[in-house]
Design a protein around this motif. Structure first.
Motif, PDB file in Angstrom:
ATOM      1  N   VAL A  32      48.435  45.402  31.765  1.00  0.00           N
ATOM      2  CA  VAL A  32      48.260  45.644  33.194  1.00  0.00           C
ATOM      3  C   VAL A  32      49.610  45.399  33.850  1.00  0.00           C
ATOM      4  N   GLU A  33      50.072  46.362  34.623  1.00  0.00           N
ATOM      5  CA  GLU A  33      51.357  46.233  35.300  1.00  0.00           C
ATOM      6  C   GLU A  33      51.110  46.012  36.781  1.00  0.00           C
ATOM      7  N   GLY A  34      51.935  45.191  37.391  1.00  0.00           N
ATOM      8  CA  GLY A  34      51.747  44.909  38.807  1.00  0.00           C
ATOM      9  C   GLY A  34      53.058  44.707  39.534  1.00  0.00           C
ATOM     10  N   ASN A  35      52.927  44.541  40.837  1.00  0.00           N
ATOM     11  CA  ASN A  35      54.083  44.358  41.694  1.00  0.00           C
ATOM     12  C   ASN A  35      53.708  43.400  42.824  1.00  0.00           C
ATOM     13  N   LEU A  36      54.569  42.435  43.066  1.00  0.00           N
ATOM     14  CA  LEU A  36      54.441  41.562  44.223  1.00  0.00           C
ATOM     15  C   LEU A  36      55.577  41.892  45.173  1.00  0.00           C
ATOM     16  N   LYS A  37      55.260  41.982  46.446  1.00  0.00           N
ATOM     17  CA  LYS A  37      56.311  42.104  47.458  1.00  0.00           C
ATOM     18  C   LYS A  37      56.371  40.755  48.148  1.00  0.00           C
ATOM     19  N   ILE A  38      57.539  40.112  48.026  1.00  0.00           N
ATOM     20  CA  ILE A  38      57.686  38.780  48.592  1.00  0.00           C
ATOM     21  C   ILE A  38      58.855  38.747  49.568  1.00  0.00           C
ATOM     22  N   LYS A  39      58.793  37.775  50.481  1.00  0.00           N
ATOM     23  CA  LYS A  39      59.896  37.520  51.400  1.00  0.00           C
ATOM     24  C   LYS A  39      60.448  36.150  51.078  1.00  0.00           C
ATOM     25  N   THR A 117      42.776  42.910  38.057  1.00  0.00           N
ATOM     26  CA  THR A 117      43.028  43.691  39.271  1.00  0.00           C
ATOM     27  C   THR A 117      42.334  43.079  40.489  1.00  0.00           C
ATOM     28  N   SER A 118      41.146  42.512  40.292  1.00  0.00           N
ATOM     29  CA  SER A 118      40.450  41.856  41.403  1.00  0.00           C
ATOM     30  C   SER A 118      41.207  40.623  41.870  1.00  0.00           C
ATOM     31  N   ALA A 119      41.660  39.807  40.924  1.00  0.00           N
ATOM     32  CA  ALA A 119      42.384  38.588  41.283  1.00  0.00           C
ATOM     33  C   ALA A 119      43.692  38.912  41.999  1.00  0.00           C
ATOM     34  N   MET A 120      44.378  39.945  41.532  1.00  0.00           N
ATOM     35  CA  MET A 120      45.660  40.272  42.145  1.00  0.00           C
ATOM     36  C   MET A 120      45.491  41.030  43.467  1.00  0.00           C
ATOM     37  N   ALA A 121      44.272  41.457  43.766  1.00  0.00           N
ATOM     38  CA  ALA A 121      43.991  42.091  45.055  1.00  0.00           C
ATOM     39  C   ALA A 121      43.484  41.062  46.065  1.00  0.00           C
ATOM     40  N   ALA A 122      43.382  39.811  45.645  1.00  0.00           N
ATOM     41  CA  ALA A 122      42.915  38.737  46.526  1.00  0.00           C
ATOM     42  C   ALA A 122      43.875  38.589  47.701  1.00  0.00           C
ATOM     43  N   PRO A 123      43.449  37.903  48.747  1.00  0.00           N
ATOM     44  CA  PRO A 123      44.348  37.709  49.896  1.00  0.00           C
ATOM     45  C   PRO A 123      45.690  37.114  49.464  1.00  0.00           C
ATOM     46  N   THR A 124      46.749  37.620  50.057  1.00  0.00           N
ATOM     47  CA  THR A 124      48.086  37.217  49.641  1.00  0.00           C
ATOM     48  C   THR A 124      48.392  35.758  49.960  1.00  0.00           C
ATOM     49  N   ASN A 125      47.624  35.132  50.857  1.00  0.00           N
ATOM     50  CA  ASN A 125      47.891  33.719  51.145  1.00  0.00           C
ATOM     51  C   ASN A 125      47.624  32.849  49.911  1.00  0.00           C
ATOM     52  N   THR A 126      46.678  33.272  49.063  1.00  0.00           N
ATOM     53  CA  THR A 126      46.412  32.537  47.824  1.00  0.00           C
ATOM     54  C   THR A 126      47.624  32.611  46.900  1.00  0.00           C
ATOM     55  N   THR A 145      56.898  34.018  51.008  1.00  0.00           N
ATOM     56  CA  THR A 145      55.652  34.614  51.473  1.00  0.00           C
ATOM     57  C   THR A 145      55.371  35.841  50.612  1.00  0.00           C
ATOM     58  N   VAL A 146      54.159  35.933  50.068  1.00  0.00           N
ATOM     59  CA  VAL A 146      53.755  37.133  49.344  1.00  0.00           C
ATOM     60  C   VAL A 146      53.124  38.075  50.357  1.00  0.00           C
ATOM     61  N   ASP A 147      53.721  39.241  50.542  1.00  0.00           N
ATOM     62  CA  ASP A 147      53.222  40.204  51.520  1.00  0.00           C
ATOM     63  C   ASP A 147      52.227  41.189  50.926  1.00  0.00           C
ATOM     64  N   GLU A 148      52.382  41.497  49.642  1.00  0.00           N
ATOM     65  CA  GLU A 148      51.539  42.516  49.031  1.00  0.00           C
ATOM     66  C   GLU A 148      51.466  42.283  47.522  1.00  0.00           C
ATOM     67  N   SER A 149      50.333  42.619  46.941  1.00  0.00           N
ATOM     68  CA  SER A 149      50.155  42.513  45.490  1.00  0.00           C
ATOM     69  C   SER A 149      49.364  43.716  45.011  1.00  0.00           C
ATOM     70  N   THR A 150      49.887  44.388  43.984  1.00  0.00           N
ATOM     71  CA  THR A 150      49.189  45.539  43.411  1.00  0.00           C
ATOM     72  C   THR A 150      49.206  45.409  41.889  1.00  0.00           C
ATOM     73  N   SER A 151      48.218  46.027  41.243  1.00  0.00           N
ATOM     74  CA  SER A 151      48.207  46.051  39.773  1.00  0.00           C
ATOM     75  C   SER A 151      47.403  47.254  39.294  1.00  0.00           C
ATOM     76  N   ALA A 152      47.740  47.714  38.082  1.00  0.00           N
ATOM     77  CA  ALA A 152      47.055  48.850  37.484  1.00  0.00           C
ATOM     78  C   ALA A 152      47.251  48.812  35.964  1.00  0.00           C
ATOM     79  N   VAL A 153      46.331  49.415  35.247  1.00  0.00           N
ATOM     80  CA  VAL A 153      46.437  49.492  33.790  1.00  0.00           C
ATOM     81  C   VAL A 153      47.543  50.470  33.431  1.00  0.00           C
ATOM     82  N   VAL A 154      48.356  50.085  32.454  1.00  0.00           N
ATOM     83  CA  VAL A 154      49.453  50.950  32.000  1.00  0.00           C
ATOM     84  C   VAL A 154      48.935  51.854  30.904  1.00  0.00           C
TER      85      VAL A 154
END
Length: 154
Positions: A32-39, A117-126, A145-154
Motif C-alpha cells: 500500500v502506497e501513501g502520501n502525507l502532506k505536512i507543514k 486505507t481506513s486508518a490513513m483516512a482518519a482525521p489528520t489531527n490523529t 501539522t499533518v494536512d492530508e493523508s492518502t493511500s492506495a494499493v500499488v
C-alpha cells in the motif's frame, strides 16, 4: 521458524531451535502506497528531508496509526517539497512537505488493505499527534501539522 527458500544466514544461540515452515506456498505480500502532506517550520524543512531520525519517527507514527502494522513494514520513500499554488504571508513561516511511504503487508498478516486505507483516512489531527509524539521521543523539538493523508494499493 523460517520459510523454505529463504536466503541468508541465521545466527542463533544454541538454545534456539530453528524449524522450516512447510505447507503451501506463502501468500504474496500486498503493498500500500501513501502520501502525507505536512507543514513544518521553514527553518526545519531541510532537516526533515534528510534526517534519519525524522524518517524513523515518521515510520513509527504511520505504523502506530494502523493496528497490526509494525514500523518495519513501513518504508519512507521520499520527503520532498510540496508545490504551492498560493503564497500567503502565513505560509512563509511554514514549509509544506510531502512524505511518500509504502507499507508492505505480509501475506500472512491479519491487517487488511481496508484497515490501512481506513486508518490513513482518519482525521489528520490523529496523525499530527502521533507524528509529534514520535518526534519528541527522538528529542526532535519541532511541531508539525499533518494536512492530508492518502493511500492506495500499488
Amino acid at each position: 521458524s523460517y520459510e523454505a527458500g529463504c536466503k541468508g544466514t541465521i545466527n542463533a544461540p544454541q538454545a534456539v531451535t530453528l524449524t522450516e515452515l512447510s505447507g503451501s506456498a506463502a501468500t504474496p505480500a500486498v503493498k500500500v502506497e501513501g502520501n502525507l502532506k505536512i507543514k513544518v517550520p521553514t527553518a526545519s524543512a531541510a532537516t526533515f528531508k534528510t534526517d534519519a531520525k525524522v524518517k524513523r519517527a515518521l515510520k513509527s507514527a504511520i505504523a502506530a496509526a494502523i493496528v497490526g502494522v509494525d514500523p518495519f513494514m513501513v518504508t519512507i520513500l521520499a520527503v520532498t517539497d510540496s508545490s504551492r499554488r498560493l503564497n500567503t504571508p502565513r505560509q512563509l513561516s511554514t514549509a509544506a512537505l510531502n512524505v511518500k511511504y509504502d507499507i508492505t503487508l505480509p501475506g500472512d498478516n491479519s491487517v487488511s488493505v481496508n484497515n490501512v486505507t481506513s486508518a490513513m483516512a482518519a482525521p489528520t489531527n490523529t496523525l499530527t499527534t502521533l507524528v509529534n509524539a514520535e518526534l519528541a521521543n527522538r528529542a526532535i523539538t519541532v511541531a508539525v501539522t499533518v494536512d492530508e493523508s492518502t493511500s492506495a494499493v500499488v
